[in-house]
Design a protein around this motif. Sequence first.
Motif, PDB file in Angstrom:
ATOM      1  N   ILE A 197      43.842  34.197 -46.274  1.00  0.00           N
ATOM      2  CA  ILE A 197      42.604  33.190 -45.578  1.00  0.00           C
ATOM      3  C   ILE A 197      43.393  32.075 -44.985  1.00  0.00           C
ATOM      4  N   GLU A 198      42.558  31.758 -43.645  1.00  0.00           N
ATOM      5  CA  GLU A 198      43.091  30.709 -43.287  1.00  0.00           C
ATOM      6  C   GLU A 198      41.688  29.752 -42.547  1.00  0.00           C
ATOM      7  N   GLY A 199      42.592  28.688 -41.882  1.00  0.00           N
ATOM      8  CA  GLY A 199      41.414  27.397 -41.285  1.00  0.00           C
ATOM      9  C   GLY A 199      40.120  26.945 -42.559  1.00  0.00           C
ATOM     10  N   GLU A 200      38.742  27.600 -41.387  1.00  0.00           N
ATOM     11  CA  GLU A 200      37.860  27.013 -41.546  1.00  0.00           C
ATOM     12  C   GLU A 200      36.824  27.234 -42.982  1.00  0.00           C
ATOM     13  N   GLN A 201      37.556  28.616 -43.434  1.00  0.00           N
ATOM     14  CA  GLN A 201      37.123  29.503 -44.402  1.00  0.00           C
ATOM     15  C   GLN A 201      37.930  29.161 -46.284  1.00  0.00           C
ATOM     16  N   LEU A 202      39.701  28.422 -45.616  1.00  0.00           N
ATOM     17  CA  LEU A 202      40.745  28.319 -46.215  1.00  0.00           C
ATOM     18  C   LEU A 202      40.036  27.038 -47.020  1.00  0.00           C
ATOM     19  N   LYS A 203      39.481  26.158 -45.766  1.00  0.00           N
ATOM     20  CA  LYS A 203      38.818  24.759 -46.415  1.00  0.00           C
ATOM     21  C   LYS A 203      37.304  24.754 -47.088  1.00  0.00           C
ATOM     22  N   GLN A 204      36.832  25.790 -46.804  1.00  0.00           N
ATOM     23  CA  GLN A 204      35.886  26.642 -48.139  1.00  0.00           C
ATOM     24  C   GLN A 204      36.243  26.525 -49.067  1.00  0.00           C
ATOM     25  N   LEU A 205      37.158  27.845 -49.185  1.00  0.00           N
ATOM     26  CA  LEU A 205      37.857  27.738 -50.356  1.00  0.00           C
ATOM     27  C   LEU A 205      37.817  26.417 -51.530  1.00  0.00           C
ATOM     28  N   ILE A 206      38.925  25.718 -50.968  1.00  0.00           N
ATOM     29  CA  ILE A 206      39.401  24.992 -51.693  1.00  0.00           C
ATOM     30  C   ILE A 206      37.759  23.892 -51.887  1.00  0.00           C
ATOM     31  N   GLU A 207      37.031  23.891 -50.869  1.00  0.00           N
ATOM     32  CA  GLU A 207      35.846  22.895 -51.628  1.00  0.00           C
ATOM     33  C   GLU A 207      35.281  23.215 -52.307  1.00  0.00           C
ATOM     34  N   THR A 208      34.936  25.209 -53.319  1.00  0.00           N
ATOM     35  CA  THR A 208      34.360  25.652 -53.811  1.00  0.00           C
ATOM     36  C   THR A 208      34.772  25.638 -54.658  1.00  0.00           C
ATOM     37  N   ASN A 209      36.164  26.558 -54.617  1.00  0.00           N
ATOM     38  CA  ASN A 209      37.343  26.761 -55.802  1.00  0.00           C
ATOM     39  C   ASN A 209      38.550  25.801 -56.723  1.00  0.00           C
ATOM     40  N   THR A 210      38.275  24.597 -56.001  1.00  0.00           N
ATOM     41  CA  THR A 210      39.865  23.493 -56.746  1.00  0.00           C
ATOM     42  C   THR A 210      38.364  22.608 -57.377  1.00  0.00           C
ATOM     43  N   LYS A 211      39.159  21.521 -57.735  1.00  0.00           N
ATOM     44  CA  LYS A 211      38.292  20.208 -57.914  1.00  0.00           C
ATOM     45  C   LYS A 211      38.893  18.913 -56.970  1.00  0.00           C
ATOM     46  N   LEU A 212      39.643  18.865 -56.105  1.00  0.00           N
ATOM     47  CA  LEU A 212      40.042  18.695 -54.486  1.00  0.00           C
ATOM     48  C   LEU A 212      38.763  18.110 -54.130  1.00  0.00           C
ATOM     49  N   LYS A 213      37.877  17.012 -53.813  1.00  0.00           N
ATOM     50  CA  LYS A 213      36.856  16.939 -52.838  1.00  0.00           C
ATOM     51  C   LYS A 213      37.174  15.848 -51.654  1.00  0.00           C
ATOM     52  N   ASP A 214      38.629  15.399 -51.751  1.00  0.00           N
ATOM     53  CA  ASP A 214      39.276  14.247 -50.686  1.00  0.00           C
ATOM     54  C   ASP A 214      39.489  15.624 -49.232  1.00  0.00           C
ATOM     55  N   SER A 215      38.462  14.892 -48.201  1.00  0.00           N
ATOM     56  CA  SER A 215      38.171  15.536 -46.727  1.00  0.00           C
ATOM     57  C   SER A 215      39.814  15.648 -46.768  1.00  0.00           C
ATOM     58  N   CYS A 251      45.976  21.996 -54.590  1.00  0.00           N
ATOM     59  CA  CYS A 251      45.383  20.988 -54.854  1.00  0.00           C
ATOM     60  C   CYS A 251      44.432  20.636 -55.864  1.00  0.00           C
ATOM     61  N   ASP A 252      44.400  21.301 -57.304  1.00  0.00           N
ATOM     62  CA  ASP A 252      43.573  21.229 -57.934  1.00  0.00           C
ATOM     63  C   ASP A 252      44.990  19.811 -58.793  1.00  0.00           C
ATOM     64  N   LEU A 253      45.754  20.619 -58.898  1.00  0.00           N
ATOM     65  CA  LEU A 253      46.601  19.647 -59.675  1.00  0.00           C
ATOM     66  C   LEU A 253      47.095  18.233 -58.561  1.00  0.00           C
ATOM     67  N   SER A 254      46.116  17.835 -57.055  1.00  0.00           N
ATOM     68  CA  SER A 254      46.860  16.885 -57.226  1.00  0.00           C
ATOM     69  C   SER A 254      45.456  15.905 -57.346  1.00  0.00           C
ATOM     70  N   VAL A 255      44.763  16.700 -57.660  1.00  0.00           N
ATOM     71  CA  VAL A 255      43.441  15.228 -58.087  1.00  0.00           C
ATOM     72  C   VAL A 255      44.483  14.601 -59.029  1.00  0.00           C
ATOM     73  N   LEU A 256      45.204  14.968 -59.812  1.00  0.00           N
ATOM     74  CA  LEU A 256      45.383  13.679 -60.850  1.00  0.00           C
ATOM     75  C   LEU A 256      47.597  13.419 -60.640  1.00  0.00           C
ATOM     76  N   VAL A 257      47.875  14.282 -59.413  1.00  0.00           N
ATOM     77  CA  VAL A 257      49.253  13.816 -59.757  1.00  0.00           C
ATOM     78  C   VAL A 257      49.693  13.604 -57.385  1.00  0.00           C
ATOM     79  N   PRO A 258      50.228  13.248 -58.001  1.00  0.00           N
ATOM     80  CA  PRO A 258      50.453  12.644 -56.053  1.00  0.00           C
ATOM     81  C   PRO A 258      50.383  14.950 -54.978  1.00  0.00           C
ATOM     82  N   PRO A 259      49.917  14.717 -53.696  1.00  0.00           N
ATOM     83  CA  PRO A 259      50.101  15.840 -53.748  1.00  0.00           C
ATOM     84  C   PRO A 259      51.643  16.643 -53.424  1.00  0.00           C
ATOM     85  N   LYS A 260      52.750  15.522 -53.085  1.00  0.00           N
ATOM     86  CA  LYS A 260      53.751  16.412 -53.381  1.00  0.00           C
ATOM     87  C   LYS A 260      54.327  17.050 -54.141  1.00  0.00           C
TER      88      LYS A 260
END
Length: 288
Positions: A197-215, A251-260
Amino acid sequence: MINELPKEIATILQSTKKDPVQFEEMIRPGGYLPPEMDLMVDAISALSMGKNILLKGPTGAGKTKFAETLSHLFNQPMFSVNCSVDLDAESLLGFKTLSYKEEKQVIEFVPGPVINSMNYGHFLYIDEINMAKPETLPLINGVLDYRRTITNPFTNEVITAKAGFNVIAAINEGYVGTVPLNEALKNRFVVIEVPYIEGEQLKQLIETNTKLKDSKNIGLFVKLSGDLINAVNQGKVAEDAASIRALLDACDLSVLVPPKRAILRSIVDKLDEEREREFVKNLADTLF
Protein backbone atom coordinates in the motif's frame (compact mmCIF):
# COMPACT_ATOMS: atom_id res chain seq x y z
CA MET A 1 -21.43 -23.80 -3.03
CA ILE A 2 -22.35 -20.12 -3.02
CA ASN A 3 -21.45 -17.90 -0.07
CA GLU A 4 -24.05 -15.16 0.07
CA LEU A 5 -22.96 -11.67 0.92
CA PRO A 6 -25.08 -9.55 3.23
CA LYS A 7 -27.52 -7.68 1.00
CA GLU A 8 -26.08 -4.26 1.73
CA ILE A 9 -22.58 -5.37 0.70
CA ALA A 10 -23.85 -7.13 -2.42
CA THR A 11 -25.57 -3.91 -3.44
CA ILE A 12 -22.45 -1.87 -2.90
CA LEU A 13 -20.32 -4.46 -4.71
CA GLN A 14 -22.52 -4.08 -7.77
CA SER A 15 -22.02 -0.33 -7.77
CA THR A 16 -18.35 -0.26 -6.76
CA LYS A 17 -17.11 0.93 -10.13
CA LYS A 18 -19.60 3.78 -10.03
CA ASP A 19 -18.98 4.75 -6.40
CA PRO A 20 -15.76 3.25 -4.99
CA VAL A 21 -15.73 5.79 -2.15
CA GLN A 22 -18.92 4.30 -0.72
CA PHE A 23 -17.34 0.85 -0.70
CA GLU A 24 -14.18 2.16 0.98
CA GLU A 25 -16.33 3.65 3.75
CA MET A 26 -17.72 0.19 4.48
CA ILE A 27 -14.24 -1.21 4.95
CA ARG A 28 -13.14 1.43 7.43
CA PRO A 29 -12.11 1.82 10.19
CA GLY A 30 -9.25 -0.59 10.63
CA GLY A 31 -9.95 -2.74 7.58
CA TYR A 32 -7.75 -3.45 4.58
CA LEU A 33 -7.83 -0.79 1.87
CA PRO A 34 -6.30 -2.29 -1.29
CA PRO A 35 -4.14 -0.22 -3.64
CA GLU A 36 -6.66 -1.09 -6.36
CA MET A 37 -10.32 -1.65 -5.51
CA ASP A 38 -10.43 -4.37 -8.19
CA LEU A 39 -8.43 -6.58 -5.79
CA MET A 40 -11.20 -6.42 -3.20
CA VAL A 41 -13.96 -6.84 -5.79
CA ASP A 42 -12.26 -9.89 -7.33
CA ALA A 43 -11.64 -11.51 -3.94
CA ILE A 44 -15.24 -10.98 -2.85
CA SER A 45 -16.55 -12.25 -6.17
CA ALA A 46 -14.45 -15.42 -5.98
CA LEU A 47 -15.46 -16.17 -2.39
CA SER A 48 -19.12 -15.55 -3.13
CA MET A 49 -18.88 -18.25 -5.83
CA GLY A 50 -17.37 -20.71 -3.36
CA LYS A 51 -13.83 -20.47 -4.74
CA ASN A 52 -10.70 -20.50 -2.59
CA ILE A 53 -8.38 -17.52 -2.90
CA LEU A 54 -4.61 -17.35 -2.50
CA LEU A 55 -3.25 -13.97 -1.37
CA LYS A 56 0.23 -13.64 -2.82
CA GLY A 57 2.63 -10.83 -1.98
CA PRO A 58 5.57 -9.55 0.08
CA THR A 59 5.70 -9.82 3.84
CA GLY A 60 3.91 -7.03 5.67
CA ALA A 61 1.81 -6.04 2.64
CA GLY A 62 -1.44 -6.66 4.53
CA LYS A 63 -2.47 -10.16 3.48
CA THR A 64 -3.72 -11.16 6.92
CA LYS A 65 -5.59 -7.88 7.30
CA PHE A 66 -7.07 -8.48 3.83
CA ALA A 67 -8.34 -11.90 4.97
CA GLU A 68 -9.77 -10.43 8.18
CA THR A 69 -11.58 -7.73 6.21
CA LEU A 70 -13.11 -10.32 3.88
CA SER A 71 -14.23 -12.34 6.90
CA HIS A 72 -15.85 -9.21 8.32
CA LEU A 73 -17.61 -8.31 5.06
CA PHE A 74 -19.12 -11.81 4.83
CA ASN A 75 -20.03 -11.78 8.53
CA GLN A 76 -18.08 -15.04 8.82
CA PRO A 77 -15.85 -15.92 11.78
CA MET A 78 -12.48 -17.26 10.65
CA PHE A 79 -10.39 -20.15 11.94
CA SER A 80 -6.64 -19.86 11.29
CA VAL A 81 -3.78 -22.24 10.54
CA ASN A 82 -0.21 -20.93 10.81
CA CYS A 83 1.95 -23.17 8.65
CA SER A 84 5.48 -24.28 9.51
CA VAL A 85 7.70 -27.28 8.84
CA ASP A 86 6.18 -28.82 11.98
CA LEU A 87 2.61 -28.65 10.67
CA ASP A 88 1.01 -32.11 10.83
CA ALA A 89 -2.40 -33.76 10.59
CA GLU A 90 -3.19 -32.98 14.23
CA SER A 91 -2.44 -29.28 13.73
CA LEU A 92 -4.87 -29.18 10.82
CA LEU A 93 -7.59 -31.61 11.78
CA GLY A 94 -7.47 -32.11 15.55
CA PHE A 95 -6.31 -34.74 18.01
CA LYS A 96 -7.49 -37.41 20.40
CA THR A 97 -7.24 -36.94 24.14
CA LEU A 98 -8.38 -38.65 27.34
CA SER A 99 -11.34 -37.14 29.18
CA TYR A 100 -14.01 -38.20 31.63
CA LYS A 101 -17.70 -38.74 30.92
CA GLU A 102 -20.02 -39.86 33.70
CA GLU A 103 -16.96 -40.67 35.81
CA LYS A 104 -15.59 -42.96 33.10
CA GLN A 105 -12.41 -42.36 31.18
CA VAL A 106 -13.07 -41.98 27.46
CA ILE A 107 -11.09 -41.03 24.38
CA GLU A 108 -12.37 -37.79 22.92
CA PHE A 109 -11.56 -36.11 19.61
CA VAL A 110 -10.81 -32.39 19.81
CA PRO A 111 -11.40 -30.83 16.37
CA GLY A 112 -8.77 -28.57 14.83
CA PRO A 113 -9.24 -25.47 12.65
CA VAL A 114 -10.06 -27.34 9.40
CA ILE A 115 -12.74 -29.55 10.99
CA ASN A 116 -14.17 -26.66 13.01
CA SER A 117 -14.46 -24.33 10.03
CA MET A 118 -16.15 -27.07 8.00
CA ASN A 119 -18.58 -28.03 10.77
CA TYR A 120 -19.59 -24.43 11.47
CA GLY A 121 -19.55 -23.21 7.87
CA HIS A 122 -16.94 -20.55 8.66
CA PHE A 123 -13.88 -19.26 6.81
CA LEU A 124 -10.52 -21.01 7.08
CA TYR A 125 -7.34 -18.93 6.80
CA ILE A 126 -4.09 -20.78 6.00
CA ASP A 127 -1.17 -18.44 6.58
CA GLU A 128 2.22 -18.95 4.88
CA ILE A 129 0.89 -22.04 3.16
CA ASN A 130 4.21 -22.68 1.40
CA MET A 131 5.98 -23.14 4.76
CA ALA A 132 4.25 -26.51 5.23
CA LYS A 133 5.93 -29.76 4.19
CA PRO A 134 4.72 -30.88 0.73
CA GLU A 135 3.40 -34.17 2.14
CA THR A 136 1.15 -32.47 4.72
CA LEU A 137 -1.24 -30.33 2.69
CA PRO A 138 -2.53 -33.10 0.38
CA LEU A 139 -4.47 -34.25 3.46
CA ILE A 140 -6.96 -31.48 2.72
CA ASN A 141 -7.09 -31.67 -1.09
CA GLY A 142 -10.70 -32.84 -0.89
CA VAL A 143 -11.52 -29.91 1.35
CA LEU A 144 -10.13 -27.48 -1.21
CA ASP A 145 -11.91 -28.76 -4.31
CA TYR A 146 -15.55 -29.13 -5.33
CA ARG A 147 -16.11 -32.03 -2.91
CA ARG A 148 -15.60 -29.95 0.22
CA THR A 149 -15.25 -33.19 2.18
CA ILE A 150 -12.64 -35.04 4.21
CA THR A 151 -12.44 -38.42 5.89
CA ASN A 152 -11.16 -37.67 9.37
CA PRO A 153 -8.22 -40.09 9.83
CA PHE A 154 -8.65 -39.99 13.61
CA THR A 155 -12.35 -40.95 13.68
CA ASN A 156 -13.06 -42.28 10.14
CA GLU A 157 -15.95 -39.83 9.99
CA VAL A 158 -16.73 -38.33 6.59
CA ILE A 159 -17.18 -34.59 7.05
CA THR A 160 -18.81 -32.33 4.48
CA ALA A 161 -18.46 -28.59 4.91
CA LYS A 162 -21.57 -26.60 5.75
CA ALA A 163 -22.70 -23.71 3.59
CA GLY A 164 -20.57 -20.62 4.10
CA PHE A 165 -17.29 -22.52 4.44
CA ASN A 166 -14.43 -21.26 2.31
CA VAL A 167 -10.67 -21.02 2.31
CA ILE A 168 -8.33 -18.04 2.13
CA ALA A 169 -4.59 -18.78 2.03
CA ALA A 170 -1.55 -16.51 2.02
CA ILE A 171 1.90 -17.06 0.57
CA ASN A 172 5.28 -15.33 0.79
CA GLU A 173 7.51 -16.53 -2.01
CA GLY A 174 11.29 -16.89 -1.91
CA TYR A 175 11.78 -16.95 1.87
CA VAL A 176 14.01 -19.39 3.73
CA GLY A 177 12.01 -22.49 4.62
CA THR A 178 9.39 -22.06 1.92
CA VAL A 179 8.74 -24.56 -0.85
CA PRO A 180 6.99 -24.08 -4.21
CA LEU A 181 3.33 -25.09 -4.17
CA ASN A 182 2.67 -28.17 -6.27
CA GLU A 183 0.37 -27.69 -9.24
CA ALA A 184 -2.44 -29.80 -7.76
CA LEU A 185 -2.61 -27.49 -4.77
CA LYS A 186 -2.11 -24.23 -6.66
CA ASN A 187 -4.88 -25.11 -9.12
CA ARG A 188 -7.37 -25.19 -6.26
CA PHE A 189 -7.02 -21.42 -5.74
CA VAL A 190 -7.78 -18.17 -7.48
CA VAL A 191 -4.66 -16.03 -7.02
CA ILE A 192 -4.90 -12.42 -5.84
CA GLU A 193 -1.61 -10.50 -6.04
CA VAL A 194 -1.32 -8.19 -3.02
CA PRO A 195 1.15 -5.30 -3.55
CA TYR A 196 2.37 -2.81 -0.98
CA ILE A 197 0.00 0.00 0.00
CA GLU A 198 1.42 3.40 -0.94
CA GLY A 199 0.64 7.10 -1.12
CA GLU A 200 -2.73 8.42 -0.04
CA GLN A 201 -4.02 4.99 0.97
CA LEU A 202 -1.02 4.44 3.23
CA LYS A 203 -1.64 7.86 4.75
CA GLN A 204 -5.24 6.84 5.51
CA LEU A 205 -4.03 3.53 6.95
CA ILE A 206 -1.63 5.30 9.32
CA GLU A 207 -4.36 7.73 10.38
CA THR A 208 -6.89 4.98 11.13
CA ASN A 209 -4.62 2.21 12.45
CA THR A 210 -1.98 3.99 14.52
CA LYS A 211 -1.83 6.53 17.33
CA LEU A 212 0.21 8.94 15.23
CA LYS A 213 -1.81 12.08 14.46
CA ASP A 214 0.92 14.59 13.51
CA SER A 215 0.26 15.25 9.82
CA LYS A 216 3.87 16.25 9.09
CA ASN A 217 5.30 13.03 10.53
CA ILE A 218 2.61 10.96 8.81
CA GLY A 219 3.72 12.46 5.50
CA LEU A 220 7.36 11.67 6.30
CA PHE A 221 6.54 8.05 7.13
CA VAL A 222 4.63 7.73 3.83
CA LYS A 223 7.72 9.10 2.04
CA LEU A 224 9.97 6.67 3.95
CA SER A 225 7.75 3.76 2.92
CA GLY A 226 7.85 4.79 -0.73
CA ASP A 227 11.66 5.05 -0.64
CA LEU A 228 11.93 1.62 1.00
CA ILE A 229 9.63 0.02 -1.57
CA ASN A 230 11.75 1.50 -4.38
CA ALA A 231 14.86 0.15 -2.67
CA VAL A 232 13.31 -3.31 -2.48
CA ASN A 233 12.44 -3.18 -6.18
CA GLN A 234 16.03 -2.21 -6.97
CA GLY A 235 17.42 -5.04 -4.85
CA LYS A 236 19.08 -2.71 -2.32
CA VAL A 237 17.26 -4.07 0.75
CA ALA A 238 15.22 -7.14 1.66
CA GLU A 239 11.41 -7.09 1.55
CA ASP A 240 11.33 -7.02 5.35
CA ALA A 241 12.57 -3.43 5.23
CA ALA A 242 9.42 -2.28 3.42
CA SER A 243 6.95 -4.18 5.62
CA ILE A 244 3.83 -2.07 6.14
CA ARG A 245 3.29 -3.85 9.45
CA ALA A 246 6.72 -2.72 10.66
CA LEU A 247 6.07 0.81 9.41
CA LEU A 248 2.83 1.01 11.41
CA ASP A 249 4.73 -0.13 14.51
CA ALA A 250 7.24 2.65 13.92
CA CYS A 251 4.40 5.17 13.59
CA ASP A 252 2.95 4.05 16.90
CA LEU A 253 6.30 4.18 18.69
CA SER A 254 7.05 7.63 17.30
CA VAL A 255 4.25 9.03 19.44
CA LEU A 256 6.38 8.38 22.54
CA VAL A 257 9.97 8.23 21.25
CA PRO A 258 11.84 10.14 18.51
CA PRO A 259 10.89 8.91 15.01
CA LYS A 260 14.43 7.80 14.12
CA ARG A 261 14.57 5.63 17.23
CA ALA A 262 11.12 4.23 16.44
CA ILE A 263 12.38 3.30 12.96
CA LEU A 264 15.48 1.72 14.49
CA ARG A 265 13.44 -0.53 16.78
CA SER A 266 10.66 -1.39 14.33
CA ILE A 267 12.53 -1.72 11.03
CA VAL A 268 16.33 -1.41 11.16
CA ASP A 269 17.07 -3.89 13.92
CA LYS A 270 15.05 -6.60 12.14
CA LEU A 271 17.39 -6.58 9.14
CA ASP A 272 20.23 -9.11 8.91
CA GLU A 273 22.67 -7.27 6.67
CA GLU A 274 24.68 -4.35 8.10
CA ARG A 275 24.62 -2.75 4.64
CA GLU A 276 20.80 -2.78 4.67
CA ARG A 277 20.62 -1.43 8.22
CA GLU A 278 22.88 1.48 7.29
CA PHE A 279 20.82 2.21 4.17
CA VAL A 280 17.56 2.48 6.15
CA LYS A 281 19.22 4.55 8.90
CA ASN A 282 20.51 6.97 6.25
CA LEU A 283 17.00 7.31 4.82
CA ALA A 284 15.61 8.02 8.28
CA ASP A 285 18.36 10.60 8.94
CA THR A 286 17.52 12.34 5.68
CA LEU A 287 13.79 12.53 6.38
CA PHE A 288 13.67 13.04 10.13
